[in-house]
Design an enzyme around this catalytic site. Structure first.
Site, mmCIF file in Angstrom:
data_model
loop_
_atom_site.group_PDB
_atom_site.id
_atom_site.type_symbol
_atom_site.label_atom_id
_atom_site.label_comp_id
_atom_site.label_asym_id
_atom_site.label_seq_id
_atom_site.Cartn_x
_atom_site.Cartn_y
_atom_site.Cartn_z
ATOM 1 N N GLY A 18 2.159 5.023 0.932
ATOM 2 C CA GLY A 18 2.378 5.661 2.223
ATOM 3 C C GLY A 18 3.591 5.092 2.929
ATOM 4 O O GLY A 18 4.215 4.120 2.498
ATOM 5 N N LYS A 76 -4.324 -5.648 6.361
ATOM 6 C CA LYS A 76 -3.292 -5.333 7.349
ATOM 7 C C LYS A 76 -2.946 -6.589 8.142
ATOM 8 O O LYS A 76 -3.787 -7.151 8.847
ATOM 9 C CB LYS A 76 -3.788 -4.222 8.287
ATOM 10 C CG LYS A 76 -4.206 -2.954 7.538
ATOM 11 C CD LYS A 76 -4.881 -1.939 8.445
ATOM 12 C CE LYS A 76 -3.931 -1.309 9.399
ATOM 13 N NZ LYS A 76 -4.558 -0.151 10.118
ATOM 14 N N ASP A 100 -13.537 1.326 10.766
ATOM 15 C CA ASP A 100 -13.988 -0.010 11.162
ATOM 16 C C ASP A 100 -13.148 -1.059 10.444
ATOM 17 O O ASP A 100 -12.994 -1.019 9.221
ATOM 18 C CB ASP A 100 -15.468 -0.175 10.798
ATOM 19 C CG ASP A 100 -16.065 -1.442 11.395
ATOM 20 O OD1 ASP A 100 -15.473 -2.000 12.329
ATOM 21 O OD2 ASP A 100 -17.133 -1.868 10.908
ATOM 22 N N ALA A 128 0.836 -1.202 0.000
ATOM 23 C CA ALA A 128 0.000 0.000 0.000
ATOM 24 C C ALA A 128 0.869 1.250 0.000
ATOM 25 O O ALA A 128 2.002 1.254 0.512
ATOM 26 C CB ALA A 128 -0.916 0.005 1.216
ATOM 27 N N LYS A 138 5.868 3.069 5.388
ATOM 28 C CA LYS A 138 5.753 1.706 5.905
ATOM 29 C C LYS A 138 5.480 1.723 7.405
ATOM 30 O O LYS A 138 6.062 2.504 8.161
ATOM 31 C CB LYS A 138 7.036 0.918 5.635
ATOM 32 C CG LYS A 138 7.423 0.840 4.162
ATOM 33 C CD LYS A 138 6.432 0.010 3.364
ATOM 34 C CE LYS A 138 6.951 -0.236 1.941
ATOM 35 N NZ LYS A 138 7.134 1.005 1.157
ATOM 36 N N GLY A 139 4.583 0.861 7.834
ATOM 37 C CA GLY A 139 4.236 0.787 9.241
ATOM 38 C C GLY A 139 5.259 0.009 10.058
ATOM 39 O O GLY A 139 5.967 -0.851 9.533
#
Length: 594
Positions: free
Chosen positions: A322, A341, A376, A320, A324-325
């Site tokens: 953006g 996710k 949600d 995705a 990186k988490g």
């Protein structure tokens, strides 16, 4: 009963047990849902919140009970697929004529998936065509009540309002009907050649959520159709019409994936969803089922939607957009508006959390008032896809960073556990991509989002731009939950004054800091806003940098006060309960215009 058990009658007995459990679930679900009218009439908002939590826990509790019962019934044959294949046939016959047949089939699938931990789908023991099959229903009367043209729009609105029975009266029925009529007439003058309403169709059941009650319908003027939603509040003086929503986007926001689920007495959910789809055509069927409280069947519909998209698209899953988490590996498809996710095996050293704690945060959001600001997330297990549908870069990251939650072989990728959410544009990217006025509007709404979450006892923890997103309606929402916590558990402090020049120049804090200590005056140093946008944020939301702001909200939360957050623009509020009251209410900490 034990003496009557034979291999031949086990499927029938199991089918009857599951059908009985489904009936029990629906009875309990209906009982909780039907309390909403009483809660609204009594202005018992705490009771409404408790009902919402109880209803969210209900499905899992009943499934747990049913699995235990069926395991006991089948004994050492509880995973015999031959018995379950016959059980499915017997159960299908038992529920075929129910108005809730699609929910009943989803319930059966929940049982088998729990017992077998099914990877992908197994048509032998699961109903796999529920979403695409149309079951004939004998409808005694439609889900809506129709009214034809009246002598005036105000007279028609007054009749609509009196069609609904509440245990408390209107504060001023004629005043509100006239105020609604003025808005409707203005809307018609701007949008169509016809100046009047030919017919209205209003859902007979009231939709309740939080402090609000909503009368939802549509009206026809010539060949044109429009939504008609009346938002009601129960004030100390009686019920008032607080707002009227006449545009699809407004109604879509009311039914947003960032809102809690409605409580509505729906005898035929499929028909209700069909009606809602007619006024919100861009909404998925899945989202509408979820919005009216049938989130488990909504998940089934969402999975069907995904499979249909995969069948009609050649796009691959890819990382995705953006930043990186640190906790989640996030992927999507370029032509699909959902993101997936997966929790990583190991987190960044700066993250002091565990996999279990992250899952608990998502569960907290699921059961909490999302106030139009928290996305949600639907939780799935054991999803199976063709390996060819994944980009090489994504596969490498999943195998290296999330191997515990993902299995990859030569042909397939199995996602053991994943959260599925609506895709939004990360706020940091959005501010660089859009023109100035839209960027400014997003920055202002970013501050409102933080305040709305605070009003519902949620502190995001990490307020960086990358953790927020912008919806297709331009609303700012929050989607990164690993550091989220209850606001009431935070300790908001001012930074102590340094006692010496050395302390003032020190890179490390010169004072003790506990785990839940929060220093609001530091926030603006970490937001990531620059120049004009930072100046605008400070101008609009400087109170976010003040300890007193946060402590005042804590006082109100601890006192049990529920702060109003409206799912519509301030301009849609009517009369004495609306624009005048809104201007004063919105000056209070934590209350936004929506």
């Amino acid at each position: 009963m034990t003496n009557d058990l034979t291999p031949n009658n086990l499927p029938e007995l199991a089918a009857k047990a599951i059908r009985h459990a489904f009936d029990l679930y629906q009875t309990r679900y209906g009982s909780i849902t039907q309390r909403a009218g009483m809660r609204f009439a009594q202005r018992n908002w705490r009771g409404m919140q408790a009902d919402a939590r109880e209803r969210l826990d209900l499905y899992k509790n009943v499934v747990d009970e049913t699995v235990a019962q069926v395991n006991k019934l089948l004994g050492d044959r509880d995973t015999d697929t031959r018995i379950w294949a016959k059980t499915k046939v017997a159960y299908g016959a038992l529920v075929a004529k129910l108005n809730l047949w699609e929910l009943a089939e989803t319930f059966f699938n929940s049982i088998t998936r729990r017992i077998f931990a099914t990877v992908g789908v197994n048509p032998q023991i699961e109903f796999v065509d529920t979403c695409s099959r149309i079951q004939p229903l004998q409808i005694v009367q439609p889900v809506y009540r129709a009214r034809e043209r009246a002598e005036s729009t105000a007279a028609l609105i007054e009749r609509i309002l009196t069609d609904y029975e509440f245990d408390v009266g209107y504060e001023n029925l004629q005043r509100d009907a006239q105020a609604v009529a003025e808005q409707v007439d203005k809307h018609l003058m701007k949008t169509v050649a016809s100046a009047g309403i030919d017919r209205t169709e209003m859902i007979t059941s009231v939709l309740y959520r939080g402090k609000g009650a909503y009368l939802v319908g549509r009206f026809f003027s010539g060949s044109d159709q429009f939504p008609l939603v009346l938002a009601l509040l129960n004030t100390p003086g009686g019920i008032v019409v607080d707002a009227v929503l006449l545009q699809e986007n407004e109604v879509s926001i009311l039914f947003s994936f960032t809102r809690s689920y409605f409580h509505v007495d729906a005898k035929r959910p499929a028909e209700l969803v069909g009606f809602l789809k007619s006024i919100m055509p861009q909404k998925r069927i899945a989202e509408l089922y979820i919005s009216i409280g049938y989130n488990k069947h909504g998940k089934s519909e969402l999975y069907c939607d995904l499979l249909q998209h995969l069948a009609s698209s050649d796009e691959k899953f890819e990382i995705a957009e953006g930043e990186k988490g640190m906790v989640m590996e996030v992927f999507t498809m370029p032509d699909y508006d959902l993101v997936f996710k997966v929790i990583k095996d190991q987190f960044s050293s700066t993250k002091r959390t565990t996999r279990e704690e992250v899952m608990a945060k998502y569960d907290l959001v699921f059961k909490h008032d999302r106030a139009g600001r928290l996305v949600d997330a639907q939780e799935f297990e054991h999803l199976e896809f063709d390996r060819s549908r994944f980009s090489g870069e994504l596969l490498d990251r999943l195998e290296s960073l999330a191997a515990k939650g993902v299995e990859v072989d030569e042909n397939h990728v199995v996602i053991k556990h994943v959260y599925v959410e609506r895709r939004v544009t990360p706020l940091d990217l959005y501010l660089h991509e859009v023109e100035k006025t839209r960027a400014q509007a997003a920055v202002v709404d970013y501050g409102r989002a933080i305040k709305d979450m605070a009003a519902t006892n949620i502190f995001p923890g990490d307020m960086l731009l990358k953790n927020f997103g912008v919806t297709r309606h331009g609303r700012v929402v929050f989607y990164d939950y690993d550091e989220l916590m209850l606001l009431s558990e935070c300790n908001f402090r001012k930074i102590p004054q340094p006692r010496s020049h050395d302390e003032e120049l020190s890179d490390e804090p010169w004072f003790a800091v506990s785990e839940n200590d929060i220093f609001p005056e530091e926030f603006q140093n970490f937001l990531g806003l620059k120049d004009e946008l930072k100046a605008l944020f400070v101008e609009e939301h400087s109170d976010l940098f003040e300890t007193d702001f946060w402590q005042q909200i804590q006082v109100r939360i601890n006192a049990g006060r529920i702060i109003d957050i409206f799912p519509y623009e301030r301009s849609r509020r009517l009369g004495q309960s609306g624009q005048q009251a809104a201007s004063s209410k919105n000056k209070k900490p934590g209350v936004s215009s929506q």
